[in-house]
Write a protein that holds these residues in place. Sequence first.
Motif, PDB file in Angstrom:
ATOM      1  N   ARG A 286      25.728 -19.277   6.761  1.00  0.00           N
ATOM      2  CA  ARG A 286      24.634 -18.380   6.382  1.00  0.00           C
ATOM      3  C   ARG A 286      25.055 -16.915   6.583  1.00  0.00           C
ATOM      4  N   VAL A 287      25.751 -16.665   7.683  1.00  0.00           N
ATOM      5  CA  VAL A 287      26.253 -15.308   7.946  1.00  0.00           C
ATOM      6  C   VAL A 287      27.263 -14.900   6.876  1.00  0.00           C
ATOM      7  N   LEU A 288      28.157 -15.812   6.512  1.00  0.00           N
ATOM      8  CA  LEU A 288      29.173 -15.501   5.503  1.00  0.00           C
ATOM      9  C   LEU A 288      28.545 -15.212   4.146  1.00  0.00           C
ATOM     10  N   ASP A 289      27.465 -15.920   3.801  1.00  0.00           N
ATOM     11  CA  ASP A 289      26.762 -15.608   2.555  1.00  0.00           C
ATOM     12  C   ASP A 289      26.137 -14.218   2.614  1.00  0.00           C
ATOM     13  N   ALA A 290      25.536 -13.888   3.754  1.00  0.00           N
ATOM     14  CA  ALA A 290      24.957 -12.551   3.897  1.00  0.00           C
ATOM     15  C   ALA A 290      26.044 -11.478   3.817  1.00  0.00           C
ATOM     16  N   LEU A 291      27.169 -11.721   4.465  1.00  0.00           N
ATOM     17  CA  LEU A 291      28.263 -10.757   4.436  1.00  0.00           C
ATOM     18  C   LEU A 291      28.836 -10.574   3.034  1.00  0.00           C
ATOM     19  N   SER A 292      28.841 -11.640   2.246  1.00  0.00           N
ATOM     20  CA  SER A 292      29.322 -11.534   0.875  1.00  0.00           C
ATOM     21  C   SER A 292      28.501 -10.520   0.093  1.00  0.00           C
ATOM     22  N   PHE A 293      27.194 -10.510   0.349  1.00  0.00           N
ATOM     23  CA  PHE A 293      26.341  -9.502  -0.280  1.00  0.00           C
ATOM     24  C   PHE A 293      26.630  -8.121   0.300  1.00  0.00           C
ATOM     25  N   GLY A 294      26.819  -8.060   1.609  1.00  0.00           N
ATOM     26  CA  GLY A 294      27.127  -6.776   2.230  1.00  0.00           C
ATOM     27  C   GLY A 294      28.427  -6.183   1.730  1.00  0.00           C
ATOM     28  N   LEU A 295      29.387  -7.044   1.402  1.00  0.00           N
ATOM     29  CA  LEU A 295      30.673  -6.601   0.872  1.00  0.00           C
ATOM     30  C   LEU A 295      30.647  -6.387  -0.641  1.00  0.00           C
ATOM     31  N   ASN A 296      29.513  -6.720  -1.271  1.00  0.00           N
ATOM     32  CA  ASN A 296      29.373  -6.610  -2.741  1.00  0.00           C
ATOM     33  C   ASN A 296      30.410  -7.449  -3.476  1.00  0.00           C
ATOM     34  N   LEU A 297      30.663  -8.655  -2.960  1.00  0.00           N
ATOM     35  CA  LEU A 297      31.588  -9.544  -3.652  1.00  0.00           C
ATOM     36  C   LEU A 297      30.977 -10.018  -4.963  1.00  0.00           C
ATOM     37  N   GLU A 298      31.807 -10.140  -5.979  1.00  0.00           N
ATOM     38  CA  GLU A 298      31.319 -10.589  -7.290  1.00  0.00           C
ATOM     39  C   GLU A 298      30.720 -11.986  -7.200  1.00  0.00           C
ATOM     40  N   ASN A 299      31.354 -12.844  -6.394  1.00  0.00           N
ATOM     41  CA  ASN A 299      30.845 -14.197  -6.159  1.00  0.00           C
ATOM     42  C   ASN A 299      30.219 -14.228  -4.768  1.00  0.00           C
ATOM     43  N   PRO A 300      28.901 -14.250  -4.657  1.00  0.00           N
ATOM     44  CA  PRO A 300      28.254 -14.159  -3.346  1.00  0.00           C
ATOM     45  C   PRO A 300      28.375 -15.411  -2.482  1.00  0.00           C
ATOM     46  N   THR A 301      28.964 -16.471  -3.027  1.00  0.00           N
ATOM     47  CA  THR A 301      29.178 -17.673  -2.217  1.00  0.00           C
ATOM     48  C   THR A 301      30.664 -17.890  -1.908  1.00  0.00           C
ATOM     49  N   LEU A 302      31.497 -16.923  -2.254  1.00  0.00           N
ATOM     50  CA  LEU A 302      32.936 -17.104  -2.085  1.00  0.00           C
ATOM     51  C   LEU A 302      33.314 -17.332  -0.632  1.00  0.00           C
ATOM     52  N   LEU A 303      32.838 -16.485   0.265  1.00  0.00           N
ATOM     53  CA  LEU A 303      33.222 -16.610   1.675  1.00  0.00           C
ATOM     54  C   LEU A 303      32.784 -17.945   2.263  1.00  0.00           C
ATOM     55  N   SER A 304      31.563 -18.343   2.009  1.00  0.00           N
ATOM     56  CA  SER A 304      31.105 -19.619   2.566  1.00  0.00           C
ATOM     57  C   SER A 304      31.864 -20.790   1.957  1.00  0.00           C
ATOM     58  N   THR A 305      32.235 -20.687   0.681  1.00  0.00           N
ATOM     59  CA  THR A 305      33.020 -21.752   0.050  1.00  0.00           C
ATOM     60  C   THR A 305      34.385 -21.898   0.719  1.00  0.00           C
ATOM     61  N   LEU A 306      35.020 -20.780   1.041  1.00  0.00           N
ATOM     62  CA  LEU A 306      36.332 -20.809   1.685  1.00  0.00           C
ATOM     63  C   LEU A 306      36.266 -21.403   3.089  1.00  0.00           C
ATOM     64  N   HIS A 307      35.077 -21.412   3.676  1.00  0.00           N
ATOM     65  CA  HIS A 307      34.901 -21.913   5.042  1.00  0.00           C
ATOM     66  C   HIS A 307      34.088 -23.208   5.091  1.00  0.00           C
ATOM     67  N   SER A 308      33.803 -23.789   3.946  1.00  0.00           N
ATOM     68  CA  SER A 308      32.887 -24.939   3.900  1.00  0.00           C
ATOM     69  C   SER A 308      33.454 -26.189   4.555  1.00  0.00           C
ATOM     70  N   SER A 309      34.755 -26.218   4.823  1.00  0.00           N
ATOM     71  CA  SER A 309      35.374 -27.403   5.418  1.00  0.00           C
ATOM     72  C   SER A 309      35.197 -27.472   6.928  1.00  0.00           C
ATOM     73  N   MET A 310      34.477 -26.520   7.528  1.00  0.00           N
ATOM     74  CA  MET A 310      34.200 -26.618   8.965  1.00  0.00           C
ATOM     75  C   MET A 310      33.643 -27.998   9.308  1.00  0.00           C
ATOM     76  N   LEU A 311      34.101 -28.545  10.428  1.00  0.00           N
ATOM     77  CA  LEU A 311      33.776 -29.883  10.929  1.00  0.00           C
ATOM     78  C   LEU A 311      34.538 -30.986  10.191  1.00  0.00           C
ATOM     79  N   GLU A 312      35.417 -30.589   9.260  1.00  0.00           N
ATOM     80  CA  GLU A 312      36.265 -31.571   8.588  1.00  0.00           C
ATOM     81  C   GLU A 312      37.676 -31.488   9.170  1.00  0.00           C
ATOM     82  N   THR A 313      38.541 -32.429   8.762  1.00  0.00           N
ATOM     83  CA  THR A 313      39.869 -32.524   9.368  1.00  0.00           C
ATOM     84  C   THR A 313      40.787 -31.374   8.974  1.00  0.00           C
ATOM     85  N   ASN A 314      40.510 -30.684   7.872  1.00  0.00           N
ATOM     86  CA  ASN A 314      41.401 -29.617   7.417  1.00  0.00           C
ATOM     87  C   ASN A 314      40.860 -28.236   7.781  1.00  0.00           C
ATOM     88  N   ASN A 315      40.297 -28.126   8.976  1.00  0.00           N
ATOM     89  CA  ASN A 315      39.743 -26.845   9.393  1.00  0.00           C
ATOM     90  C   ASN A 315      39.921 -26.675  10.905  1.00  0.00           C
TER      91      ASN A 315
END
Length: 326
Positions: free
Chosen positions: A142-171
């Motif tokens: 949720r914080v990463l989505d908010a930060l994406s807006f704060g950073l004015n990223l073109e894709n506002p879900t980019l940061l959370s997508t890059l971190h979505s594997s939390m709690l999985e084996t590849n993170n």
Amino acid sequence: MPSIPIVDFEPCGIHHSFVADVELKAVGDKTYEAFMDYGFVYLKNTGISSTSVDELNEVTEEFFSQPDDVKAKYFRKINNFGYDAIGKEKLVDGHPGDYKESFNMTCGATKNPDIVWPDDVVPEFSKTAKSFMKKCKALALRVLDALSFGLNLENPTLLSTLHSSMLETNNGSSLRCLRYPPILKPLEKDQIRLAEHTDYGSLTLLFQDMVGGLQIKMRDGTYIDAVPIKDAILLNVADLLQYWTNGRLRSTPHRILSPTEESQKLTIRRSVAFFVHPSEDLLVSRTLFNDNLSGNYTKLRGLTYDQLQQLTVGEYLQTQFHDTYA
């Protein structure tokens, strides 16, 4: 004296199943502004209650109170998972290790059948820790989505997508419970509770108790106290996110000195940190913006631009663990 800003995260808290973009933008702008000046921000009304933190501290304190030979059975071995004794982590070369003990739970490692939880010593340990990890993941995304807006990223879900594997084996994201024991005799020369450092990854969620002691380094080189605020979480930028944003967000050094007052020396200090990392198979060399890196931001924890070109996030983390632990 300046103080770390406080942002009311309530509109975006994890107690809401849905958050509108306008709310994410408003909170993200305030968070980004705080990060620009301090690298740290307090978040209140996140949806993670102090009760949850207290429950985790209770089970880990039960573990830390065990005899040394019992705790030694759970030393950190596999995938950065397990117990570290006092002095085991050394953040400054040539100095003694920090005067603290910790139990580190790498999220991906929790699915490894070879991992041994101390549930035979503290029956509720793994259940309580895993529940807390899930809340931390939800808040971090949720914080990463908010930060994406704060950073004015073109894709506002980019940061959370890059971190979505939390709690999985590849993170490599991890939950770390720390205990700073009473200081009953003089420490070694140059030994303190926590040496000045910055964090490895993207973000850190820090849940302090009310004892205090944490200090952050301002841009002018002076230190200010990160005074604990009940029911507030302290959030900070870490090195990888500084690199990926080309220095738009800056990672801030912080430390915990040894107290000078006798009453404080005899007081146990506890904290819980959730270290947020992106998926391990991503290349470190990716950035979120197309402008060229410059100055200090061409390096990441001493690794040069050329060294980073083929390094994955997982490999990068392993280099840091190797350098940090005795």
